[in-house]
Design a protein around this motif. Structure first.
Motif, PDB file in Angstrom:
ATOM      1  N   THR A   1       0.847  -1.203   0.000  1.00 13.76           N
ATOM      2  CA  THR A   1       0.000   0.000   0.000  1.00 13.76           C
ATOM      3  C   THR A   1       0.878   1.248   0.000  1.00 13.76           C
ATOM      4  O   THR A   1       0.985   1.942  -1.002  1.00 13.76           O
TER       5      THR A   1
ATOM      6  N   GLY B   1       5.672   1.875   5.553  1.00 13.62           N
ATOM      7  CA  GLY B   1       5.309   1.935   6.961  1.00 13.62           C
ATOM      8  C   GLY B   1       6.514   2.339   7.804  1.00 13.62           C
ATOM      9  O   GLY B   1       7.663   2.114   7.410  1.00 13.62           O
TER      10      GLY B   1
ATOM     11  N   ARG C   1       3.007  12.693  15.398  1.00 13.56           N
ATOM     12  CA  ARG C   1       1.625  12.199  15.329  1.00 13.56           C
ATOM     13  C   ARG C   1       0.918  12.344  16.671  1.00 13.56           C
ATOM     14  O   ARG C   1       1.501  12.041  17.707  1.00 13.56           O
TER      15      ARG C   1
ATOM     16  N   ASN D   1      -4.180   8.826  18.027  1.00 12.74           N
ATOM     17  CA  ASN D   1      -4.468   8.199  16.722  1.00 12.74           C
ATOM     18  C   ASN D   1      -3.815   6.813  16.700  1.00 12.74           C
ATOM     19  O   ASN D   1      -2.601   6.697  16.648  1.00 12.74           O
ATOM     20  N   PRO D   2      -4.626   5.743  16.756  1.00 13.88           N
ATOM     21  CA  PRO D   2      -4.059   4.403  16.933  1.00 13.88           C
ATOM     22  C   PRO D   2      -3.289   3.879  15.723  1.00 13.88           C
ATOM     23  O   PRO D   2      -3.482   4.345  14.607  1.00 13.88           O
TER      24      PRO D   2
ATOM     25  N   ILE E   1      -1.655   0.568  13.280  1.00 12.87           N
ATOM     26  CA  ILE E   1      -1.964  -0.772  12.779  1.00 12.87           C
ATOM     27  C   ILE E   1      -0.819  -1.725  13.156  1.00 12.87           C
ATOM     28  O   ILE E   1       0.356  -1.370  13.025  1.00 12.87           O
TER      29      ILE E   1
ATOM     30  N   HIS F   1       1.154  -5.092  12.244  1.00 10.44           N
ATOM     31  CA  HIS F   1       1.368  -5.930  11.061  1.00 10.44           C
ATOM     32  C   HIS F   1       1.883  -7.302  11.468  1.00 10.44           C
ATOM     33  O   HIS F   1       2.822  -7.406  12.269  1.00 10.44           O
TER      34      HIS F   1
ATOM     35  N   THR G   1      -9.627  -1.649  21.354  1.00 12.43           N
ATOM     36  CA  THR G   1      -9.582  -2.409  20.103  1.00 12.43           C
ATOM     37  C   THR G   1      -8.171  -2.340  19.515  1.00 12.43           C
ATOM     38  O   THR G   1      -7.360  -1.504  19.922  1.00 12.43           O
TER      39      THR G   1
ATOM     40  N   ALA H   1      -6.107  -2.690  15.540  1.00 14.33           N
ATOM     41  CA  ALA H   1      -6.193  -2.857  14.086  1.00 14.33           C
ATOM     42  C   ALA H   1      -5.043  -3.751  13.634  1.00 14.33           C
ATOM     43  O   ALA H   1      -3.891  -3.524  14.006  1.00 14.33           O
TER      44      ALA H   1
ATOM     45  N   ARG I   1      -3.175  -6.079  10.343  1.00 14.93           N
ATOM     46  CA  ARG I   1      -3.088  -6.320   8.897  1.00 14.93           C
ATOM     47  C   ARG I   1      -1.951  -7.280   8.604  1.00 14.93           C
ATOM     48  O   ARG I   1      -0.891  -7.191   9.226  1.00 14.93           O
TER      49      ARG I   1
ATOM     50  N   PRO J   1       2.554   2.989  11.303  1.00 13.61           N
ATOM     51  CA  PRO J   1       1.724   3.932  10.561  1.00 13.61           C
ATOM     52  C   PRO J   1       2.393   4.189   9.224  1.00 13.61           C
ATOM     53  O   PRO J   1       3.484   3.667   8.964  1.00 13.61           O
ATOM     54  N   SER J   2       1.774   4.974   8.368  1.00 13.04           N
ATOM     55  CA  SER J   2       2.422   5.356   7.123  1.00 13.04           C
ATOM     56  C   SER J   2       3.688   6.167   7.454  1.00 13.04           C
ATOM     57  O   SER J   2       3.710   6.928   8.420  1.00 13.04           O
TER      58      SER J   2
ATOM     59  N   GLU K   1      -3.407   3.819   1.253  1.00 14.39           N
ATOM     60  CA  GLU K   1      -3.380   3.008   2.466  1.00 14.39           C
ATOM     61  C   GLU K   1      -4.507   1.974   2.459  1.00 14.39           C
ATOM     62  O   GLU K   1      -5.507   2.135   1.766  1.00 14.39           O
ATOM     63  N   SER K   2      -4.334   0.944   3.308  1.00 12.45           N
ATOM     64  CA  SER K   2      -5.287  -0.168   3.356  1.00 12.45           C
ATOM     65  C   SER K   2      -6.702   0.275   3.726  1.00 12.45           C
ATOM     66  O   SER K   2      -6.902   1.312   4.353  1.00 12.45           O
TER      67      SER K   2
ATOM     68  N   LEU L   1     -14.147   1.861   8.052  1.00  5.76           N
ATOM     69  CA  LEU L   1     -13.724   3.081   8.757  1.00  5.76           C
ATOM     70  C   LEU L   1     -12.839   3.949   7.870  1.00  5.76           C
ATOM     71  O   LEU L   1     -12.752   5.151   8.052  1.00  5.76           O
ATOM     72  N   ARG L   2     -12.126   3.303   6.945  1.00 10.01           N
ATOM     73  CA  ARG L   2     -11.313   4.055   5.971  1.00 10.01           C
ATOM     74  C   ARG L   2     -11.378   3.295   4.652  1.00 10.01           C
ATOM     75  O   ARG L   2     -10.993   2.123   4.597  1.00 10.01           O
TER      76      ARG L   2
HETATM   77  O1  TXA Z   1      -1.816   0.595   4.322  1.00  7.97           O
HETATM   78  C1  TXA Z   1      -1.759   0.941   5.490  1.00  7.97           C
HETATM   79  O2  TXA Z   1      -2.717   0.808   6.275  1.00  7.97           O
HETATM   80  C2  TXA Z   1      -0.446   1.574   5.993  1.00  7.97           C
HETATM   81  C3  TXA Z   1       0.652   0.502   5.887  1.00  7.97           C
HETATM   82  C4  TXA Z   1       1.948   0.967   6.457  1.00  7.97           C
HETATM   83  O3  TXA Z   1       0.207  -0.663   6.499  1.00  7.97           O
HETATM   84  N1  TXA Z   1      -0.585   2.059   7.320  1.00  7.97           N
HETATM   85  C5  TXA Z   1      -1.307   3.172   7.620  1.00  7.97           C
HETATM   86  O4  TXA Z   1      -1.271   3.521   8.959  1.00  7.97           O
HETATM   87  O5  TXA Z   1      -1.932   3.827   6.807  1.00  7.97           O
HETATM   88  P1  TXA Z   1      -1.797   4.911   9.514  1.00  7.97           P
HETATM   89  O6  TXA Z   1      -1.378   4.915  10.931  1.00  7.97           O
HETATM   90  O7  TXA Z   1      -1.308   6.000   8.665  1.00  7.97           O
HETATM   91  O8  TXA Z   1      -3.346   4.771   9.447  1.00  7.97           O
HETATM   92  C6  TXA Z   1      -4.004   3.858  10.300  1.00  7.97           C
HETATM   93  C7  TXA Z   1      -5.474   4.125  10.304  1.00  7.97           C
HETATM   94  C8  TXA Z   1      -5.784   5.444  11.007  1.00  7.97           C
HETATM   95  O9  TXA Z   1      -6.844   6.084  10.314  1.00  7.97           O
HETATM   96  C9  TXA Z   1      -6.220   4.971  12.384  1.00  7.97           C
HETATM   97  O10 TXA Z   1      -7.078   5.911  12.992  1.00  7.97           O
HETATM   98  C10 TXA Z   1      -6.915   3.662  12.058  1.00  7.97           C
HETATM   99  O11 TXA Z   1      -6.129   3.098  11.046  1.00  7.97           O
HETATM  100  N2  TXA Z   1      -6.911   2.763  13.230  1.00  7.97           N
HETATM  101  C11 TXA Z   1      -5.860   2.139  13.803  1.00  7.97           C
HETATM  102  N3  TXA Z   1      -6.236   1.431  14.870  1.00  7.97           N
HETATM  103  C12 TXA Z   1      -7.570   1.598  15.002  1.00  7.97           C
HETATM  104  C13 TXA Z   1      -8.543   1.129  15.920  1.00  7.97           C
HETATM  105  N4  TXA Z   1      -8.219   0.363  16.944  1.00  7.97           N
HETATM  106  N5  TXA Z   1      -9.826   1.510  15.733  1.00  7.97           N
HETATM  107  C14 TXA Z   1     -10.160   2.314  14.673  1.00  7.97           C
HETATM  108  N6  TXA Z   1      -9.277   2.784  13.778  1.00  7.97           N
HETATM  109  C15 TXA Z   1      -7.996   2.438  13.928  1.00  7.97           C
END
Ligand code: TXA
Ligand code: MG
Length: 354
Positions: A42, A45, A65, A69-70, A72, A74, A124, A126, A128, A149-150, A187-188, A201-202
């Motif tokens: 995607t 990271g 950051r 903001n939680p 992911i 991996h 919770t 997240a 992947r 995160p990204s 992003e995913s 959610l996204r």
């Molecule tokens: O493709 C991707 O998802 C990339 C690659 C590196 O895996 N990662 C990514 O991470 O985009 P980040 O941190 O930029 O975005 C993570 C998203 C954020 O919108 C965050 O709020 C949401 O996932 N998220 C993470 N944990 C969560 C949770 N427990 N509940 C709801 N949303 C969550």
């Protein structure tokens, strides 16, 4: 913050195991609570040991950051979810079977093993399982899950190429694994799964339509839909600003003729005011902007290509010190929904209807 001597290692995207030494070096850094940026299919990271509170905290500092903001987590093997999450719904298992490894992040109830610094204080987590071979080999070599995160400075477009990571994070992290350009560029898809439904959610490359092939009851989180209303009042401060280049983005939404006319009008106005502006066009409309400052993003209906190029083009605008960016609107079905979600956020919901 002290400047770090960031180590750079190039790794083969197809056969990462040929670069075992580099992978071991990266894993060692992560074991010692350091930060390593690595490619996924995607976006890039910014990784840390997901089980170390100390390591995870460094991510927030390096990116700037907000700590609520939680992140992911991996993993490289499906069974790893059992250690990280509990009460996995049957629906989730179906999604995992269909889409993992891949660009789908699933949100579950978290186990005690996951530090609250990862979940932003939520109960919770997240998770992947990426399909990029470098990412998978790195997680395997570590033997623990990687929180990532990204790999961009908070608020900027995500990094889809090695040089994006370098520009944002060199000197702030311990290592960058250069695995070339990311295949998808967005992003995913993030989905929270319950026994009776799944909630997006996204949005991302794994679309609502694809999810519905596996689970009948798929919803889109209201927060995403709300932001589709053109009249939504601007949120106070920068709350909604993400993925943003320095230049101000305007999305022009309407039929092709009116869109082109409006953009040409804006470009002319900017020229008269000595403002450096640019249009992001599709291959189909490029002919109408002859002689103008232009980046071509892809074919109007080739959503994969548009998704792959979007963040890198927004970053190129910064390289050229563009002050105003005009972009045509895309249809919001399929991956287009995710593209428009990112674009609207990047523009701060600055949409002109024509
Ligand atoms: O493709 C991707 O998802 C990339 C690659 C590196 O895996 N990662 C990514 O991470 O985009 P980040 O941190 O930029 O975005 C993570 C998203 C954020 O919108 C965050 O709020 C949401 O996932 N998220 C993470 N944990 C969560 C949770 N427990 N509940 C709801 N949303 C969550
Ligand atoms: Mg991000």
């Amino acid at each position: 913050m002290d400047k770090l001597d960031t180590i750079i290692e190039k790794i083969d995207k197809i056969k990462p195991d040929l670069d075992k030494v580099a992978l071991k070096r990266a894993a060692n850094i992560l074991k010692n609570d350091g930060l390593v940026a690595f490619p996924t299919e995607t976006v890039y990271g910014l990784g840390a040991n997901a089980l170390s509170e100390n390591a995870v905290k460094k991510i927030f500092i390096a990116k700037g950051r907000p700590s609520d903001n939680p992140l992911i987590v991996h993993i490289s093997k499906i069974k790893d979810i059992d250690y990280l999450a509990k009460d996995i719904p049957q629906n989730a298992l179906k999604l995992i079977e269909r889409f993992w490894p891949g660009a789908l992040t699933l949100v579950f109830k978290k186990n005690k093993s996951v530090p609250y610094s990862i979940s932003g204080g939520l109960d919770t987590v997240a998770i992947r399982m990426p399909c990029n071979k470098i990412a998978l080999s790195l997680i395997d070599t570590c033997g623990f899950p990687i929180a990532a995160p990204s790999a961009n400075i908070s608020g900027k477009p995500s990094s889809t190429e090695y040089n994006h990571v370098f520009n944002d994070l060199y000197g702030k992290i311990d290592m960058i694994l250069d695995g070339g350009n990311c295949d998808l560029g967005l992003e995913s898809t993030v989905v929270e799964v319950f026994e009776d439904r799944a909630v997006i959610l996204r949005p991302g490359s794994i679309t609502e339509e694809m999810l519905k092939e596996v689970i009948t009851n798929v919803e889109v989180d209201k927060a995403i839909l709300l932001q589709n209303f053109k009249d939504l009042p601007k949120a106070p401060g920068m709350k909604y600003k993400h993925y943003a280049p320095k230049g101000k983005i305007t999305i022009i939404d309407g039929n092709m003729e009116n869109t082109v006319k409006k953009i040409l009008f804006f470009l002319e106005e900017d020229k008269n005011n000595n403002v450096k502006s640019l249009v992001i066009s599709t291959y189909e409309t490029a002919q109408f902007y002859k002689g103008e400052n232009i980046f071509k993003i892809g074919g109007k209906t080739d959503e994969k290509e548009i998704a792959r190029n979007l963040f890198s083009i927004l970053r190129k605008c910064d390289d050229d010190n563009i002050e105003k960016i005009y972009i045509e609107s895309f249809r919001e079905s399929g991956i287009g929904f995710a593209i428009m979600n990112r674009l609207k956020k990047a523009s701060g919901y600055n949409i002109v209807k024509v």
